[in-house]
Design an enzyme around this catalytic site. Structure first.
Site, PDB file in Angstrom:
ATOM      1  N   LYS A  16       0.914  -1.256  -0.050  1.00  0.00           N
ATOM      2  CA  LYS A  16       0.206   0.073   0.033  1.00  0.00           C
ATOM      3  C   LYS A  16       0.680   1.288   0.076  1.00  0.00           C
ATOM      4  O   LYS A  16       2.097   1.135   0.596  1.00  0.00           O
ATOM      5  CB  LYS A  16      -0.989  -0.110   1.244  1.00  0.00           C
ATOM      6  N   PRO A 100       9.881  -4.013  -0.460  1.00  0.00           N
ATOM      7  CA  PRO A 100      11.134  -3.804   0.227  1.00  0.00           C
ATOM      8  C   PRO A 100      10.617  -3.500   1.880  1.00  0.00           C
ATOM      9  O   PRO A 100       9.470  -3.071   2.183  1.00  0.00           O
ATOM     10  CB  PRO A 100      11.793  -2.510  -0.128  1.00  0.00           C
ATOM     11  N   GLY A 104       7.605   1.658   4.338  1.00  0.00           N
ATOM     12  CA  GLY A 104       6.171   2.496   4.673  1.00  0.00           C
ATOM     13  C   GLY A 104       5.242   1.901   3.626  1.00  0.00           C
ATOM     14  O   GLY A 104       4.154   2.565   3.466  1.00  0.00           O
ATOM     15  N   LEU A 105       5.569   0.614   3.016  1.00  0.00           N
ATOM     16  CA  LEU A 105       4.596   0.014   1.994  1.00  0.00           C
ATOM     17  C   LEU A 105       3.936  -0.952   2.545  1.00  0.00           C
ATOM     18  O   LEU A 105       3.137  -1.609   1.765  1.00  0.00           O
ATOM     19  CB  LEU A 105       5.272  -0.419   1.082  1.00  0.00           C
ATOM     20  N   GLY A 106       3.801  -1.201   3.700  1.00  0.00           N
ATOM     21  CA  GLY A 106       3.081  -2.362   4.470  1.00  0.00           C
ATOM     22  C   GLY A 106       3.395  -3.783   4.138  1.00  0.00           C
ATOM     23  O   GLY A 106       2.352  -4.529   4.420  1.00  0.00           O
ATOM     24  N   GLY A 107       4.280  -4.292   3.744  1.00  0.00           N
ATOM     25  CA  GLY A 107       4.857  -5.392   3.265  1.00  0.00           C
ATOM     26  C   GLY A 107       4.502  -6.443   4.367  1.00  0.00           C
ATOM     27  O   GLY A 107       3.920  -7.375   3.919  1.00  0.00           O
ATOM     28  N   GLY A 108       5.060  -6.440   5.623  1.00  0.00           N
ATOM     29  CA  GLY A 108       4.981  -7.191   6.627  1.00  0.00           C
ATOM     30  C   GLY A 108       3.464  -7.369   6.798  1.00  0.00           C
ATOM     31  O   GLY A 108       3.115  -8.596   7.252  1.00  0.00           O
ATOM     32  N   SER A 109       2.711  -6.279   6.993  1.00  0.00           N
ATOM     33  CA  SER A 109       1.373  -6.501   7.389  1.00  0.00           C
ATOM     34  C   SER A 109       0.542  -7.061   6.145  1.00  0.00           C
ATOM     35  O   SER A 109      -0.524  -7.825   6.600  1.00  0.00           O
ATOM     36  CB  SER A 109       0.856  -5.096   7.579  1.00  0.00           C
ATOM     37  N   ASP A 142      -1.723  -1.853  10.805  1.00  0.00           N
ATOM     38  CA  ASP A 142      -2.156  -1.923   9.171  1.00  0.00           C
ATOM     39  C   ASP A 142      -2.748  -3.092   8.824  1.00  0.00           C
ATOM     40  O   ASP A 142      -3.091  -3.113   7.760  1.00  0.00           O
ATOM     41  CB  ASP A 142      -0.741  -1.473   8.534  1.00  0.00           C
TER      42      ASP A 142
HETATM   43  O1  C5P Z   1       1.167  -2.101  15.180  1.00  0.00           O
HETATM   44  P1  C5P Z   1       2.558  -2.140  14.708  1.00  0.00           P
HETATM   45  O2  C5P Z   1       3.190  -3.354  15.359  1.00  0.00           O
HETATM   46  O3  C5P Z   1       2.495  -1.989  13.336  1.00  0.00           O
HETATM   47  O4  C5P Z   1       3.239  -0.873  15.083  1.00  0.00           O
HETATM   48  C1  C5P Z   1       4.423  -0.783  15.336  1.00  0.00           C
HETATM   49  C2  C5P Z   1       4.898   0.356  16.363  1.00  0.00           C
HETATM   50  O5  C5P Z   1       4.735   1.623  15.632  1.00  0.00           O
HETATM   51  C3  C5P Z   1       3.914   0.433  17.485  1.00  0.00           C
HETATM   52  O6  C5P Z   1       4.888  -0.099  18.791  1.00  0.00           O
HETATM   53  C4  C5P Z   1       4.071   1.848  17.697  1.00  0.00           C
HETATM   54  O7  C5P Z   1       5.014   2.399  18.526  1.00  0.00           O
HETATM   55  C5  C5P Z   1       3.848   2.627  16.479  1.00  0.00           C
HETATM   56  N1  C5P Z   1       2.468   2.590  16.269  1.00  0.00           N
HETATM   57  C6  C5P Z   1       1.906   3.861  16.675  1.00  0.00           C
HETATM   58  N2  C5P Z   1       0.562   4.183  16.482  1.00  0.00           N
HETATM   59  C7  C5P Z   1      -0.125   3.854  15.499  1.00  0.00           C
HETATM   60  C8  C5P Z   1       0.615   2.379  14.609  1.00  0.00           C
HETATM   61  C9  C5P Z   1       1.743   1.975  15.145  1.00  0.00           C
HETATM   62  O8  C5P Z   1       2.291   4.581  17.600  1.00  0.00           O
HETATM   63  N3  C5P Z   1      -1.486   3.846  15.114  1.00  0.00           N
END
Ligand code: C5P
Length: 306
Positions: A16, A100, A104-109, A142
């Site tokens: 994304k 990559p 910021g492209l959300g690959g892992g999600s 994400d």
């Molecule tokens: O949810 P995810 O594991 O992808 O988030 C990684 C880190 O990004 C979280 O530990 C948090 O520090 C930050 N995050 C946040 N607010 C969000 C999404 C992510 O602070 N809405």
């Protein structure tokens, strides 16, 4: 306990871009409220699962370069699904990475969402969409977007509140990814908090209705922004150059995606994307360029059972 079926299934896991990303205050749980437009793009990993019935649960994944096996989202998703639905057996995951990392492209999600969707389908859909979204949110903020059925959504909360938007089919994109310069999401949020603690207020964001209306307009009218832009550190000079290129070129829009480290340029004309690509190749050799034929329309019906 119910045993997994014997099955081999595969599906693309699309990336994304965030066309707009407002970051609100830090919440008591450590997450931040966001208001964002997520758009699927035609860049995808391939996720394949081989399932076998057995009385014990064993989940394996091929090694992914740059991914800590302890924080592999594909394995985390499979483990959560099997725990929630009481499934046992072996789950062999193969992921062919093209998106990559830390871009910021959300690959892992997207990979995690694809594992959840494939497992649910293979098991005869024991989880309804709401339960799947809840499980996805436990893997990552994400993930719910990638479990949705819309290619474009207005996303709120910490990422779990989705409002589908009518996806445009007339858009082309160029994703610019600095070589070997991933950005950690949690680090980017912490840097933004630090900047705000120095007195930078939190800006306002247009509401969902206004953002949706703007998305439907010509890209030259888009005034979307990304709150992470001031905390891009050593990547800032490159993004300044890209902002300037976009400003000089008629009919396009450019923004950092997510918390970085990629920059996405969108236009209605493929020719415009080609012109910009040539210009970028002149100013920097330290970027990977992904020309995307069209922004992706949706992911229903992509699953392949083998
Ligand atoms: O949810 P995810 O594991 O992808 O988030 C990684 C880190 O990004 C979280 O530990 C948090 O520090 C930050 N995050 C946040 N607010 C969000 C999404 C992510 O602070 N809405």
């Amino acid at each position: 306990m119910v045993m997994l079926p014997s099955r081999h299934i595969s599906a693309p896991a699309y990336a994304k871009v965030n066309l707009h990303l407002w970051v609100g205050p830090r919440r008591d749980d450590g997450y931040h409220t966001i208001a964002s437009i997520f758009q699927l793009i035609d860049l995808a990993d391939t996720v394949s699962l081989t399932l076998h019935p057995s009385p014990d649960l064993a989940i394996r994944c091929n090694p992914l370069q740059g991914v800590d096996p302890e924080h592999n989202t594909l394995v985390a998703a499979a483990r959560l699904f099997c725990g929630q639905t009481g499934r046992v057996g072996t789950v062999d995951i193969q992921c062919e990475k093209r998106i990559p990392l830390q871009a910021g492209l959300g690959g892992g999600s997207s990979d995690a969402a694809t594992v959840l969707r494939l497992l649910n389908e293979a098991c005869g859909n024991p989880l309804d969409q709401k339960a799947l979204l809840d499980l996805g949110a436990r893997v990552g903020s994400d993930v719910p977007f990638f479990l949705g059925t819309s290619a474009v959504a207005y996303v709120r909360g910490r990422g779990e509140l989705l409002e589908p938007l009518q996806a445009r089919e007339d858009l082309y994109a160029l994703v610019v990814m600095p070589v070997d310069k991933g950005v950690s999401t949690s680090r980017a949020f912490a840097d933004l908090d630090a900047l705000r603690e120095q007195g930078q207020g939190i800006p306002q964001t247009p509401d969902g209705t206004s953002l949706a209306a703007r998305y439907a307009e010509k890209v030259s009218k888009w005034d979307f922004f990304n709150n992470f832009r001031p905390v891009m550190g050593e990547l800032a000079p490159l993004y300044d150059q890209l902002d300037a290129l976009v400003a000089q070129t008629v009919g396009c829009f450019g923004t950092v995606s997510g918390s970085g480290a990629s920059y996405c340029i969108v236009a209605e004309s493929q020719r415009t994307i080609g012109i910009i690509k040539t210009k970028i190749e002149r100013i920097s050799h330290y970027v990977c360029l992904y020309c995307i034929k069209c922004l992706h329309r949706g992911h229903s019906g992509d699953t392949v059972s083998l």
